[in-house]
Design a protein around this motif. Sequence first.
Motif, mmCIF file in Angstrom:
data_model
loop_
_atom_site.group_PDB
_atom_site.id
_atom_site.type_symbol
_atom_site.label_atom_id
_atom_site.label_comp_id
_atom_site.label_asym_id
_atom_site.label_seq_id
_atom_site.Cartn_x
_atom_site.Cartn_y
_atom_site.Cartn_z
ATOM 1 N N ASP A 1 17.915 3.790 12.384
ATOM 2 C CA ASP A 1 17.194 3.816 10.868
ATOM 3 C C ASP A 1 15.929 3.025 10.745
ATOM 4 O OD1 ASP A 1 19.677 4.891 9.954
ATOM 5 O OD2 ASP A 1 20.521 3.004 9.266
ATOM 6 N N VAL A 2 15.230 3.515 9.927
ATOM 7 C CA VAL A 2 13.876 3.157 9.575
ATOM 8 C C VAL A 2 14.286 2.199 8.283
ATOM 9 C CG1 VAL A 2 11.503 3.508 8.781
ATOM 10 C CG2 VAL A 2 12.564 5.102 10.658
ATOM 11 N N PRO A 3 13.640 1.152 7.990
ATOM 12 C CA PRO A 3 13.850 0.386 6.739
ATOM 13 C C PRO A 3 13.425 1.222 5.538
ATOM 14 C CG PRO A 3 12.915 -1.200 8.424
ATOM 15 C CD PRO A 3 12.885 0.205 8.954
ATOM 16 N N TYR A 4 14.020 1.184 4.479
ATOM 17 C CA TYR A 4 13.686 1.946 3.306
ATOM 18 C C TYR A 4 12.486 1.541 2.833
ATOM 19 C CZ TYR A 4 13.344 2.913 -1.649
ATOM 20 O OH TYR A 4 12.846 3.549 -2.836
ATOM 21 N N GLU A 5 11.974 0.260 2.839
ATOM 22 C CA GLU A 5 10.361 -0.246 2.500
ATOM 23 C C GLU A 5 9.502 0.619 3.119
ATOM 24 O OE1 GLU A 5 13.153 -2.048 2.970
ATOM 25 O OE2 GLU A 5 13.620 -2.831 1.096
ATOM 26 N N ALA A 6 9.683 0.880 4.435
ATOM 27 C CA ALA A 6 8.776 1.338 5.168
ATOM 28 C C ALA A 6 8.557 2.766 4.917
ATOM 29 C CB ALA A 6 9.166 1.104 6.690
ATOM 30 N N VAL A 7 9.667 3.569 4.635
ATOM 31 C CA VAL A 7 9.683 4.988 4.594
ATOM 32 C C VAL A 7 9.039 5.276 3.160
ATOM 33 C CG1 VAL A 7 11.066 6.747 3.988
ATOM 34 C CG2 VAL A 7 11.621 5.444 5.846
ATOM 35 N N ARG A 8 9.522 4.323 2.003
ATOM 36 C CA ARG A 8 8.918 4.665 0.789
ATOM 37 C C ARG A 8 7.455 4.305 0.734
ATOM 38 N NH1 ARG A 8 9.634 7.168 -3.841
ATOM 39 N NH2 ARG A 8 8.791 6.205 -5.400
ATOM 40 N N ASP A 9 7.085 3.345 1.521
ATOM 41 C CA ASP A 9 5.463 3.163 1.568
ATOM 42 C C ASP A 9 4.887 4.351 2.059
ATOM 43 O OD1 ASP A 9 3.138 1.299 1.416
ATOM 44 O OD2 ASP A 9 3.083 1.578 3.828
ATOM 45 N N LEU A 10 5.283 4.928 3.287
ATOM 46 C CA LEU A 10 4.771 6.141 3.656
ATOM 47 C C LEU A 10 4.771 7.381 2.776
ATOM 48 C CD1 LEU A 10 6.531 6.360 7.303
ATOM 49 C CD2 LEU A 10 4.038 5.783 6.724
ATOM 50 N N VAL A 11 5.810 7.221 1.825
ATOM 51 C CA VAL A 11 6.188 8.563 0.916
ATOM 52 C C VAL A 11 4.946 8.427 -0.188
ATOM 53 C CG1 VAL A 11 7.411 9.813 -0.731
ATOM 54 C CG2 VAL A 11 8.249 9.108 1.495
ATOM 55 N N VAL A 12 4.746 7.177 -0.623
ATOM 56 C CA VAL A 12 4.013 6.691 -1.815
ATOM 57 C C VAL A 12 2.802 6.633 -1.586
ATOM 58 C CG1 VAL A 12 3.511 5.056 -3.529
ATOM 59 C CG2 VAL A 12 5.975 5.556 -3.266
ATOM 60 N N ASN A 13 2.254 6.499 -0.349
ATOM 61 C CA ASN A 13 0.928 6.445 0.137
ATOM 62 C C ASN A 13 0.565 7.681 0.594
ATOM 63 O OD1 ASN A 13 0.103 3.888 -0.998
ATOM 64 N ND2 ASN A 13 1.479 2.902 0.489
ATOM 65 N N ARG A 14 1.464 8.466 0.617
ATOM 66 C CA ARG A 14 0.933 10.004 1.388
ATOM 67 C C ARG A 14 0.555 9.809 2.678
ATOM 68 N NH1 ARG A 14 1.078 13.991 -2.372
ATOM 69 N NH2 ARG A 14 1.026 13.279 -4.682
ATOM 70 N N LYS A 15 1.347 8.965 3.443
ATOM 71 C CA LYS A 15 0.952 8.828 4.830
ATOM 72 C C LYS A 15 1.872 9.562 5.821
ATOM 73 C CE LYS A 15 -0.805 4.342 4.212
ATOM 74 N NZ LYS A 15 -0.593 2.620 4.477
ATOM 75 N N LEU A 16 2.947 10.284 5.151
ATOM 76 C CA LEU A 16 3.915 11.141 5.830
ATOM 77 C C LEU A 16 3.724 12.356 5.681
ATOM 78 C CD1 LEU A 16 6.547 10.860 7.530
ATOM 79 C CD2 LEU A 16 7.666 10.628 5.306
ATOM 80 N N LYS A 17 3.711 13.162 6.724
ATOM 81 C CA LYS A 17 3.303 14.939 6.228
ATOM 82 C C LYS A 17 4.564 15.552 7.301
ATOM 83 C CE LYS A 17 -1.626 14.418 6.136
ATOM 84 N NZ LYS A 17 -2.614 15.404 5.739
ATOM 85 N N MET A 18 5.211 16.413 6.179
ATOM 86 C CA MET A 18 6.105 17.270 6.768
ATOM 87 C C MET A 18 5.700 18.744 6.989
ATOM 88 S SD MET A 18 8.731 15.326 6.636
ATOM 89 C CE MET A 18 10.161 16.068 6.464
ATOM 90 N N ALA A 19 6.242 19.073 8.021
ATOM 91 C CA ALA A 19 5.846 20.655 8.480
ATOM 92 C C ALA A 19 7.093 21.390 8.871
ATOM 93 C CB ALA A 19 4.859 20.536 9.738
ATOM 94 N N ALA A 20 6.868 22.557 8.369
ATOM 95 C CA ALA A 20 7.939 23.595 8.651
ATOM 96 C C ALA A 20 7.566 24.981 8.924
ATOM 97 C CB ALA A 20 9.107 23.692 7.309
#
Length: 110
Positions: free
Chosen positions: A30-49
Amino acid sequence: MLQLMTATPERWASQVKKARQAGVLENIEDVPYEAVRDLVVNRKLKMAASTSQHAAIELDVFEDLLEVIAQRAWCWLHADEASGGFITSDHPVCLFSNVPPKGLQALATE
């Protein structure tokens, strides 16, 4: 989707639980919620399909969508020429003008 999935800690925990039950997160901590939320809010997380993955996601919901559409009580309305082509509805699905487009719009529809 990530904005919605991480909107609250409870919602994120629910998403992780579902993924674990489906066997998608085997051997992944598990990754802490706050870390995941920070990545999403600051657009540091990219998804590819891939195209195939995207199509599979769409096909999964198609059957449910088709069932809902089949249950609707459909009604066809066609505006009279004297009406100016205006129809109003509380629940429109798709509206088309009975006046042919002009200019660049006409070229785009040809």
